[in-house]
Structures are given as C-alpha cells and as structure tokens.
Design a protein around this motif. Structure first.
Motif, mmCIF file in Angstrom:
data_model
loop_
_atom_site.group_PDB
_atom_site.id
_atom_site.type_symbol
_atom_site.label_atom_id
_atom_site.label_comp_id
_atom_site.label_asym_id
_atom_site.label_seq_id
_atom_site.Cartn_x
_atom_site.Cartn_y
_atom_site.Cartn_z
ATOM 1 N N ASP A 139 0.833 -1.197 0.000
ATOM 2 C CA ASP A 139 0.000 0.000 0.000
ATOM 3 C C ASP A 139 0.872 1.254 0.000
ATOM 4 N N THR A 140 0.422 2.268 -0.740
ATOM 5 C CA THR A 140 1.059 3.575 -0.721
ATOM 6 C C THR A 140 -0.005 4.611 -0.367
ATOM 7 N N GLN A 141 0.404 5.866 -0.273
ATOM 8 C CA GLN A 141 -0.589 6.911 -0.023
ATOM 9 C C GLN A 141 -1.633 6.945 -1.142
ATOM 10 N N LEU A 142 -1.205 6.714 -2.378
ATOM 11 C CA LEU A 142 -2.086 6.872 -3.535
ATOM 12 C C LEU A 142 -2.924 5.631 -3.819
ATOM 13 N N LEU A 143 -2.323 4.441 -3.673
ATOM 14 C CA LEU A 143 -2.967 3.213 -4.129
ATOM 15 C C LEU A 143 -2.827 2.090 -3.115
ATOM 16 N N ASP B 62 13.405 5.865 -2.192
ATOM 17 C CA ASP B 62 12.805 4.793 -2.973
ATOM 18 C C ASP B 62 11.287 4.804 -2.809
ATOM 19 N N PHE B 63 10.624 5.590 -3.662
ATOM 20 C CA PHE B 63 9.169 5.619 -3.705
ATOM 21 C C PHE B 63 8.640 4.777 -4.861
ATOM 22 N N GLN C 204 8.754 8.869 6.179
ATOM 23 C CA GLN C 204 9.191 9.598 7.360
ATOM 24 C C GLN C 204 10.563 10.211 7.146
ATOM 25 N N SER C 205 11.471 9.470 6.528
ATOM 26 C CA SER C 205 12.824 9.992 6.269
ATOM 27 C C SER C 205 12.775 11.184 5.325
ATOM 28 N N PHE C 206 11.960 11.062 4.271
ATOM 29 C CA PHE C 206 11.819 12.174 3.328
ATOM 30 C C PHE C 206 11.255 13.403 4.032
ATOM 31 N N PRO D 292 10.532 -0.329 4.008
ATOM 32 C CA PRO D 292 9.105 -0.125 4.276
ATOM 33 C C PRO D 292 8.672 1.289 3.889
ATOM 34 N N ARG D 293 7.545 1.397 3.221
ATOM 35 C CA ARG D 293 7.123 2.690 2.681
ATOM 36 C C ARG D 293 6.967 3.743 3.762
ATOM 37 N N LYS D 294 6.448 3.366 4.915
ATOM 38 C CA LYS D 294 6.248 4.342 5.986
ATOM 39 C C LYS D 294 7.582 4.953 6.435
ATOM 40 N N SER D 295 8.622 4.126 6.501
ATOM 41 C CA SER D 295 9.921 4.655 6.931
ATOM 42 C C SER D 295 10.529 5.548 5.852
#
Length: 421
Positions: free
Chosen positions: A162-166, A355-356, A197-199, A191-194
C-alpha cells in the motif's frame, strides 16, 4: 495459445505482446534519442492496454494509421493518461525525430476506445479478458486472457505494498501461464512508511534552515504520491509540470485511488504553478517544497528549478524514482553534476534519493508468484530477466525468460507444457 514478444523481453521499455496473432497487449516505446519501438508492426483485431506509462502506450496511436481501427480496451484513467502522453510526445519530440504518429491518430483513440472497470469480463478479438487492480498507478491492471483453452495472466507493472495513492494488488486469478514483470527482482524496498518519514524529516529540516527542496518526480503516479506525502506530513508544496494535469485526471476517478478524500486534500494543499512572469525563479527562492517534472531531469520545469537552487548548500534536490544510467538524474546522484539544458552544471545543493517505487520488489514478486507454482512462468520487463527466471527454476518453478521476437506456444495440454520458437 501463441504468445509473441514484440517488446519488453529481457528489457525495460516498448512492451508489446501479441496473443494468437490477433490480440495485442500494450504497445509502448523505450525513451531515448531516438526512442525505440516494438520490433514489428502488428495488425491486431483488438488491443488491450494495461496502464498509461510511455513504455506501455508510447507507440499506441501509430496502430490507428491508414485504415486500421482496432478497438482499444482499457480502464478510464488509462484512456485519459495515454492521450496526455501522446500529445506530449508530439509536442516534445515531433520535430527532433520521425514521430510514429500525428495528432490525427491521437484523435482516433477516442473513436475506438472501450473502457472497463476491474473484474468486468469483456470480449476482445475472440478472447475473454478481465482486468484486475495492479496497484501501480491509477487505472493500472493485470490482464487475464482466456482463449477457451489457456488462461494467460499478463501482470504488467504491479505493486504489492500500500502507498498513499494506491492499495497494493491482492488479485491472484487462476492462470495456466503467467507473464511476470521483474523490474526490481534483485532489490528489497525499505518499508514505505519509513521512507516517507525519512523524506519528510529531511525536507522539513531544509525548510527550517532556510532552504528550498526540489523534488523531481514522474508526472503519472509519483507526483500525486509526493503531494499526498507532503499533505500527510503537514508540508506546504508547489506542483509544476504535467503532474498538475495528471493530478486533475486522478481526481476524476475516485474509484481508482486508495483514498479519494486524501487525494483531494493533497491537491488543495498544493499550489499549482503557471510558470508565467518568472514565477518559477521566485518560488525557488522560497522555503518550500517543489514537486516538478521531469523525474530524471531530462526536461520540464526542473530545468528551471535545479539551476536556481544548485549553488546553495542549504537547498536540497531529492530524487524519488529510478534513474536510468546516462540520464542527468543518474549523473547528479553519482557525480554531483548534471547536464541541464545542454550545460554541465556542478551542484552544491544537497542531493538525496528516496525509494518511492511503484513496482513490487523481490519479496513482492515472490509473494505474488507463490500463488502460481503450478503455472508456466514467463519473465519479462527487467534488466535481469534470465537471472530471475533461473532463480525461480532453482525454487521449483517452470520458468523462462523469452527473447525479443520469441514465440511461446501452449496447446492447452498441461502435460506437454510450452515451447519457444
């Protein structure tokens, strides 16, 4: 079933798969100067499109030249995104090489268009076809093709997280043959959440220190994701380039995004740039985030923002996607300098990469394929297709990586398997 690889085999770009000499899946281009196209000029009875990225739809209008009018099947967002990309291709490249289509062919897209939602089976060139949500960009689809003897699943590009968009794909339709992408078959995404957060922490630090954050991003998918990340982390931002138009398109199709209300808030949070009267240079002097095309610094408004922020070490340029070797984005990451608008520029601003990705990583690919241990696996769309196919064979799969131009034939008899010519 006969499956012919006209593009995307052992490579990334110009995806094109011809099924039973009648049904064409995707018809893309590989970017470059000049770009490259599928290795033959098919005359299909129908076309099915997985999603609206150049490497899958970039040459599509050329199929409508002359008297040819095959129906084109796709989701509603893919239809709109393809038209936007086609017109941008004419605008950017029509004068520098022989563009394979004209505005006339682009207009014909709407005349032959047939749109479908997910899990709605339809007929195309004598086949039963069903789309499943692939979780890659708005409207992206796995394509299941059934000719009455063989069920063939073309994964196209997909994401399992899962991402913010999809939402990540959860579809696992039954199939005898699976043609699987392998873009990140040797990569494990954080992990996408990390990553988010880093960005966000990095961008906020730059803003607090009086700097500007330029975020080069692909117009389709990535720009909308970054706007949603900014809104979710309480950061004001600007958006510039084709991503503005794509964001408006995504807003029109709430059923094809994860959270339509969150996308609406992200669009409201972002200020759209017109580019008039030196607006971009003024924005570059503000303490803000600017999300702009192009994602690899090959053109677009980034050609204004990067030179404007490059000399100040407080500023930051944050790359958010894969950078192809030889592109200005890759050179900036590797060497701290890049050719921008024909001029080599040293960059003192901080350069970071996040890495998005909208593709499944190695774990995601293996998790997806675990549902198809009894199927024939064909690997494509990657830089190491043969290696990944070998790794799958070592794990017990019946896997191969067809070459460009290869034809794989399945007679519907599971005992005989497939053969490649």
């Amino acid at each position: 079933m006969q499956i012919e690889f006209l593009g995307g085999a052992r490579e990334v770009g110009r995806s094109a798969i011809l099924v039973n000499d009648s049904l064409l899946l995707d018809y893309g281009m590989a970017t470059g100067n000049p770009p490259s196209y599928p290795v033959s000029d098919p005359d299909p009875d129908a076309v099915v499109v997985s999603h609206g990225h150049l490497d899958h739809v970039g040459a599509l209008p050329s199929l409508l030249s002359g008297d040819a009018r095959p129906p084109i099947h796709w989701t509603p967002p893919t239809r709109e995104l393809t038209t936007v990309l086609a017109r941008d291709t004419i605008k950017l490249h029509g004068g520098s090489y022989d563009c394979p289509f004209t505005e006339t062919e682009v207009k014909r897209l709407s005349q032959v268009s047939e749109t479908h939602g997910y899990r709605e089976t339809f007929s195309a060139a004598g086949h039963e076809v069903t789309f499943f949500d692939a979780g890659h960009i708005p409207g992206s689809a796995h394509v299941l093709v059934d000719d009455g003897e063989t069920r063939f699943l073309y994964t196209a590009d997909f994401h399992t997280e899962d991402t913010q968009l999809l939402s990540g794909t959860t579809a696992r339709p039954e199939a005898d043959i699976v043609l699987c992408e392998s873009t990140y078959s040797d990569v494990e995404h954080s992990p996408r959440k990390s990553v988010e957060q880093s960005f966000a922490e990095s961008a906020k630090t730059t803003i607090w220190e009086g700097g500007t954050v330029v975020v080069p991003a692909f117009a389709i998918g990535r720009t909308q994701e970054m706007l949603m990340v900014c809104e979710a982390h309480d950061m004001d931002c600007y958006v510039d380039g084709m991503g503005q138009q794509v964001t408006k398109i995504a807003r029109r199709y709430p059923d094809f995004v994860r959270d339509a209300a969150a996308l609406r808030r992200a669009k409201s949070n972002a200020r759209f740039v017109t580019g008039r009267d030196g607006q971009r240079k003024r924005i570059a002097d503000q303490n803000t985030v600017v999300v702009t095309t192009s994602g690899m610094l090959t053109g677009g408004p980034a050609m204004t923002y990067v030179p404007a922020v490059r000399a100040n070490p407080t500023n930051k340029i944050t790359m958010t996607g894969y950078q192809v070797d030889g592109t200005p984005g890759r050179n900036l990451l590797d060497r701290g300098r890049a050719e921008i608008d024909g001029q080599m520029m040293a960059v003192s601003a901080q350069v970071e990469s996040y890495d998005f990705s909208a593709h499944a990583d190695r774990d995601g690919l293996l998790d997806f394929l675990d549902s198809y241990r009894d199927a024939e696996i064909l690997v494509n769309h990657g830089d190491r297709c043969e290696d990944f196919a070998e790794e799958l064979r070592d794990d017990g799969y019946d896997a191969s990586a067809p070459e460009l131009g290869a034809v794989v034939i399945d007679d519907g008899d599971a005992s005989d398997g497939t053969r490649e010519t």
